[in-house]
Design an enzyme around this catalytic site. Structure first.
Site, PDB file in Angstrom:
ATOM      1  N   LYS A  82     -12.671  -1.898   5.660  1.00  0.00           N
ATOM      2  CA  LYS A  82     -11.917  -2.757   6.564  1.00  0.00           C
ATOM      3  C   LYS A  82     -12.495  -2.654   7.977  1.00  0.00           C
ATOM      4  O   LYS A  82     -13.063  -3.606   8.490  1.00  0.00           O
ATOM      5  CB  LYS A  82     -10.432  -2.371   6.592  1.00  0.00           C
ATOM      6  CG  LYS A  82      -9.557  -2.970   5.503  1.00  0.00           C
ATOM      7  CD  LYS A  82      -9.855  -2.501   4.122  1.00  0.00           C
ATOM      8  CE  LYS A  82      -9.006  -3.111   3.043  1.00  0.00           C
ATOM      9  NZ  LYS A  82      -8.089  -2.170   2.398  1.00  0.00           N
TER      10      LYS A  82
ATOM     11  N   TRP B  77       0.827  -1.209   0.000  1.00  0.00           N
ATOM     12  CA  TRP B  77       0.000   0.000   0.000  1.00  0.00           C
ATOM     13  C   TRP B  77       0.857   1.253   0.000  1.00  0.00           C
ATOM     14  O   TRP B  77       0.522   2.231  -0.671  1.00  0.00           O
ATOM     15  CB  TRP B  77      -1.018  -0.014   1.142  1.00  0.00           C
ATOM     16  CG  TRP B  77      -2.021  -1.101   0.926  1.00  0.00           C
ATOM     17  CD1 TRP B  77      -2.227  -2.200   1.683  1.00  0.00           C
ATOM     18  CD2 TRP B  77      -2.946  -1.211  -0.183  1.00  0.00           C
ATOM     19  NE1 TRP B  77      -3.208  -2.995   1.140  1.00  0.00           N
ATOM     20  CE2 TRP B  77      -3.666  -2.413   0.002  1.00  0.00           C
ATOM     21  CE3 TRP B  77      -3.217  -0.432  -1.297  1.00  0.00           C
ATOM     22  CZ2 TRP B  77      -4.652  -2.840  -0.902  1.00  0.00           C
ATOM     23  CZ3 TRP B  77      -4.198  -0.858  -2.196  1.00  0.00           C
ATOM     24  CH2 TRP B  77      -4.900  -2.040  -2.000  1.00  0.00           C
TER      25      TRP B  77
ATOM     26  N   ASP C 156      -2.290   6.681   6.020  1.00  0.00           N
ATOM     27  CA  ASP C 156      -3.304   5.805   5.428  1.00  0.00           C
ATOM     28  C   ASP C 156      -3.706   4.786   6.501  1.00  0.00           C
ATOM     29  O   ASP C 156      -3.063   3.758   6.650  1.00  0.00           O
ATOM     30  CB  ASP C 156      -2.723   5.112   4.195  1.00  0.00           C
ATOM     31  CG  ASP C 156      -3.678   4.059   3.611  1.00  0.00           C
ATOM     32  OD1 ASP C 156      -4.793   3.911   4.152  1.00  0.00           O
ATOM     33  OD2 ASP C 156      -3.296   3.395   2.630  1.00  0.00           O
TER      34      ASP C 156
HETATM   35  C1  LIG Z   1      -7.439  -1.687   1.302  1.00  0.00           C
HETATM   36  C2  LIG Z   1      -6.409  -0.656   1.440  1.00  0.00           C
HETATM   37  C3  LIG Z   1      -6.247   0.363   0.499  1.00  0.00           C
HETATM   38  C4  LIG Z   1      -7.086   0.454  -0.761  1.00  0.00           C
HETATM   39  O1  LIG Z   1      -8.379   0.757  -0.458  1.00  0.00           O
HETATM   40  P1  LIG Z   1      -9.476   1.019  -1.603  1.00  0.00           P
HETATM   41  O2  LIG Z   1     -10.596   1.613  -0.825  1.00  0.00           O
HETATM   42  O3  LIG Z   1      -9.792  -0.297  -2.217  1.00  0.00           O
HETATM   43  O4  LIG Z   1      -8.887   1.963  -2.582  1.00  0.00           O
HETATM   44  C5  LIG Z   1      -5.276   1.316   0.718  1.00  0.00           C
HETATM   45  N1  LIG Z   1      -4.502   1.284   1.813  1.00  0.00           N
HETATM   46  C6  LIG Z   1      -4.628   0.313   2.743  1.00  0.00           C
HETATM   47  C7  LIG Z   1      -3.735   0.331   3.945  1.00  0.00           C
HETATM   48  C8  LIG Z   1      -5.585  -0.681   2.587  1.00  0.00           C
HETATM   49  O5  LIG Z   1      -5.708  -1.642   3.511  1.00  0.00           O
END
Ligand SMILES: *Cc1c(COP(=O)(O)O)cnc(C)c1O
Length: 359
Positions: free
Chosen positions: A195, A102, A171
């Site tokens: 998540k 990521w 993030d």
């Molecule tokens: C799942 C995830 C993403 C991507 O998320 P989307 O909503 O599918 O764009 C980005 N960063 C992390 C840490 C993630 O777990």
């Protein structure tokens, strides 16, 4: 019908109580004769749902009043672009830490908008640890420092919050709301909902007000945080149903005792599973102890030829979505807030039994 134990990395399990509440509200929300999906986003009913969700999130994270909370679309991946567009603010570059897939994606996207200085990377170590802070090559003129507190795929989690002089951007997609957080240490936090917040289709951005209003020229209006903030995240039609469901999750979290209670439970769930892995010669996890994720636990079996059998037997026992990410293989159990301790106990029982039969 019974609910399975769902270890999916995302879209992930939601609390059963939330789904039941949604079911009860589905056809007729609070006697209005229509569902939340069928309401005007500008009507008093939806505005009350939206405002309550924001307030509950502010309460849970104790978000200071000089931060805006935005409910946006495009997922966390769109934030990979939206962050540099909005926060580079005329500076030449931003600092990024690379601790997994990521981070790599965020870095690749940011390069389209300006310079990227990778201050530290664990790529040579196959992303098994967070590089020591003392070794980071920080740039004091960076527009911001971006990092990924929890790498969902490699199962690597920071055991500290970086202390830097530039705005800190995180993030938090896979670990937000898993424990209390001092929001005042950050310039901006973003998290895709699917998540640990709610269903897919919405991304939460928490941004300090002084960082708004510096959008690069020529960029789409829809991607300007200042426009979203000014319009209470309703510059256009927001993802109303995801917003509503996220709000139900926030209320559920409050009813569980808030983030202190979740932190205790999440630590206990993860400790049990790692202990099962560490006390066995059959299961293994490669991540440095201090950086093991509480939310995403990757593990391998001693014999990869048994992976398919493991997954098939697990599924037969209603233990779902344990396959590791296609880029790393093996297994991964995601233990977000909505994954109960009973689910972890059932997984551990199965792992012990499987080892006895095949180990
Ligand atoms: C799942 C995830 C993403 C991507 O998320 P989307 O909503 O599918 O764009 C980005 N960063 C992390 C840490 C993630 O777990």
């Amino acid at each position: 019908m019974s609910r399975a134990f769902n270890f999916c990395a995302g879209p992930a399990a939601l609390p059963e109580a939330v789904l039941k509440q949604a079911q009860q509200d589905l056809v007729d929300w609070h006697g209005r004769g229509c569902s939340v999906m069928e309401m005007s986003h500008r009507g008093a009913d939806f505005v009350s749902i939206a405002e309550q969700a924001e307030q509950d999130l502010r309460d849970l994270l104790a978000i200071p009043s000089n931060y805006k909370v935005l409910f946006l679309q495009g997922g966390a991946s769109q934030q990979f672009a939206q962050v540099p567009m909005n926060l580079l603010a005329g500076k030449a570059s931003a600092d990024y830490v690379c601790t997994g897939v990521w981070s790599e994606k965020a870095i690749a996207e940011a390069k389209k908008f300006g310079g990227v200085n990778v201050v530290a990377t664990d790529v040579a170590n196959n992303f098994r640890a967070v590089p020591a802070f003392a070794d980071w090559q920080l740039d004091k003129n960076a527009a911001y420092l971006h990092y990924t507190p929890n790498e969902t795929i490699h199962g690597v989690e920071y055991d500290f919050i970086p202390q830097v002089d530039v705005p800190l951007v995180a993030d938090y997609s896979s670990s937000i709301l898993s424990e209390p957080l001092d929001v005042s240490k950050f310039g901006l936090i973003y998290a895709g909902a699917q998540k640990n917040i709610g269903p897919a289709g919405i991304v939460v951005v928490i941004v300090r007000e002084d960082l708004l209003g510096h959008m690069m020229p020529g960029m789409p209006t829809m991607l300007d945080y200042a426009v979203a903030a000014k319009n209470s995240s309703m510059y256009n039609t927001p993802p109303t149903y995801s917003w509503y469901l996220s709000g139900l999750v926030f209320q559920w979290l409050k009813a569980q005792g808030g983030l202190e209670a979740m932190a205790t439970l999440n630590a206990r769930k993860a400790a049990k599973l790692y202990s099962t892995i560490d006390t066995s010669d059959f299961y293994a996890n490669p991540v440095a102890i201090a950086n093991r994720s509480r939310m995403n636990v990757p593990f391998t079996l001693a014999d990869a030829n048994l992976d398919k059998t493991f997954l098939k037997e697990a599924e037969a026992l209603q233990l779902l979505n344990l396959a590791g990410h296609r880029s790393v293989g093996g297994m991964r159990a995601s233990l977000y807030n909505a994954v109960s301790e009973a689910a972890v106990d059932a997984l551990i029982d199965f792992m012990g039994d499987f080892e006895r039969r095949y180990g």
